[in-house]
Motif scaffolding. Structure first.
Motif, short mmCIF file in Angstrom:
data_model
loop_
_atom_site.label_atom_id
_atom_site.label_comp_id
_atom_site.label_asym_id
_atom_site.label_seq_id
_atom_site.Cartn_x
_atom_site.Cartn_y
_atom_site.Cartn_z
N LEU A 182 47.83 96.07 60.06
CA LEU A 182 47.63 94.92 59.17
C LEU A 182 48.44 95.08 57.89
CD1 LEU A 182 43.79 94.30 59.60
CD2 LEU A 182 45.67 92.88 60.47
N ASP A 183 48.48 96.30 57.35
CA ASP A 183 49.26 96.57 56.15
C ASP A 183 50.75 96.34 56.42
OD1 ASP A 183 49.48 97.37 53.45
OD2 ASP A 183 50.07 99.40 54.10
N ALA A 184 51.24 96.84 57.55
CA ALA A 184 52.65 96.65 57.90
C ALA A 184 52.97 95.17 58.12
CB ALA A 184 53.00 97.47 59.15
N GLN A 185 52.03 94.48 58.74
CA GLN A 185 52.21 93.05 58.96
C GLN A 185 52.30 92.31 57.62
OE1 GLN A 185 48.89 91.07 60.85
NE2 GLN A 185 50.25 89.60 61.85
N ALA A 186 51.43 92.67 56.69
CA ALA A 186 51.46 92.03 55.36
C ALA A 186 52.77 92.34 54.65
CB ALA A 186 50.27 92.50 54.54
N ARG A 187 53.25 93.59 54.74
CA ARG A 187 54.54 93.94 54.10
C ARG A 187 55.69 93.17 54.73
NH1 ARG A 187 52.37 99.12 54.46
NH2 ARG A 187 53.83 99.69 56.12
N TYR A 188 55.61 93.01 56.05
CA TYR A 188 56.66 92.23 56.73
C TYR A 188 56.65 90.78 56.24
CZ TYR A 188 59.00 89.55 60.33
OH TYR A 188 59.83 88.65 60.98
N LYS A 189 55.46 90.18 56.14
CA LYS A 189 55.37 88.80 55.68
C LYS A 189 55.91 88.67 54.26
CE LYS A 189 51.58 87.20 58.60
NZ LYS A 189 50.21 86.72 58.66
N GLU A 190 55.58 89.66 53.41
CA GLU A 190 56.09 89.64 52.04
C GLU A 190 57.60 89.76 52.02
OE1 GLU A 190 54.13 92.75 49.89
OE2 GLU A 190 52.16 91.81 50.06
N ALA A 191 58.12 90.68 52.84
CA ALA A 191 59.57 90.86 52.89
C ALA A 191 60.25 89.61 53.42
CB ALA A 191 59.93 92.08 53.74
N SER A 192 59.64 89.00 54.43
CA SER A 192 60.20 87.76 54.98
C SER A 192 60.19 86.65 53.93
CB SER A 192 59.39 87.29 56.18
OG SER A 192 59.78 87.94 57.33
N GLN A 193 59.11 86.60 53.21
CA GLN A 193 58.97 85.58 52.16
C GLN A 193 60.04 85.78 51.08
OE1 GLN A 193 56.61 83.16 52.29
NE2 GLN A 193 57.39 82.24 50.44
N ARG A 194 60.25 87.04 50.67
CA ARG A 194 61.27 87.31 49.65
C ARG A 194 62.65 86.96 50.17
NH1 ARG A 194 58.28 92.03 49.04
NH2 ARG A 194 59.91 93.24 50.09
N ALA A 195 62.92 87.32 51.44
CA ALA A 195 64.24 87.02 52.02
C ALA A 195 64.44 85.52 52.12
CB ALA A 195 64.38 87.68 53.38
N SER A 196 63.39 84.82 52.48
CA SER A 196 63.48 83.37 52.61
C SER A 196 63.72 82.73 51.25
CB SER A 196 62.18 82.87 53.23
OG SER A 196 62.19 81.48 53.35
N GLU A 197 63.08 83.27 50.23
CA GLU A 197 63.27 82.72 48.89
C GLU A 197 64.68 82.98 48.39
OE1 GLU A 197 60.18 84.50 46.55
OE2 GLU A 197 58.62 83.26 47.49
N ARG A 198 65.30 84.06 48.75
CA ARG A 198 66.69 84.36 48.33
C ARG A 198 67.67 83.44 49.01
NH1 ARG A 198 66.61 90.40 49.54
NH2 ARG A 198 64.51 90.59 48.89
N ARG A 199 67.41 83.00 50.20
CA ARG A 199 68.33 82.16 50.95
C ARG A 199 68.23 80.71 50.51
NH1 ARG A 199 66.54 83.61 56.57
NH2 ARG A 199 66.05 85.70 56.07
N GLU A 200 67.13 80.33 50.04
CA GLU A 200 66.95 78.93 49.63
C GLU A 200 67.72 78.65 48.34
OE1 GLU A 200 62.89 77.88 49.28
OE2 GLU A 200 62.39 78.54 51.29
#
Length: 121
Positions: free
Chosen positions: A101-119
């Motif tokens: 669950l912790d790794a999943q949350a970190r992945y979602k956070e990392a995905s969110q940050r990456a998505s915010e950089r691309r926008e």
């Protein structure tokens, strides 16, 4: 008074038959006594054998009881060890679930940050 009368043939034959019967009864008594003595010896030997068998059975029972006690102790130790292993496995599974669950949350956070950089902003 001193005359001892000698038996006639019939009386002598009758005395002989009485004596013969008495001797036969005595012989049968002797045979019966010998048979009874032999039976008593056999009974004594059988009693000794029975006592020896009972002692052996008691020893076997004692050994069986000791073996059963050791088996029960070993089974208890195995059960406790297995239970401890199961508890450890449950704990490890819970930790693994938390890590996932912790790794999943970190992945979602990392995905969110990456998505915010691309926008574009």
């Amino acid at each position: 008074m001193g005359d001892v009368r000698k038996p006639n043939v019939t009386e002598a034959l009758q005395e002989w038959r009485v004596a013969e019967r008495a001797a036969a009864v005595a012989r049968r008594g002797t045979v019966a006594a010998e048979a009874a003595a032999a039976a008593a010896v056999e009974a004594a030997e059988a009693a000794i054998a029975t006592a020896d068998a009972a002692k052996s059975a008691l020893r076997a029972m004692t050994l069986a009881e000791e073996s059963a006690s050791r088996t029960a102790a070993a089974a208890k130790a195995a059960a406790l060890s297995t239970r401890a292993g199961a508890v450890d496995a449950e704990a490890l599974a819970a930790i693994a679930d938390v890590d996932e669950l912790d790794a999943q949350a970190r992945y979602k956070e990392a995905s969110q940050r990456a998505s915010e950089r691309r926008e574009p902003r």
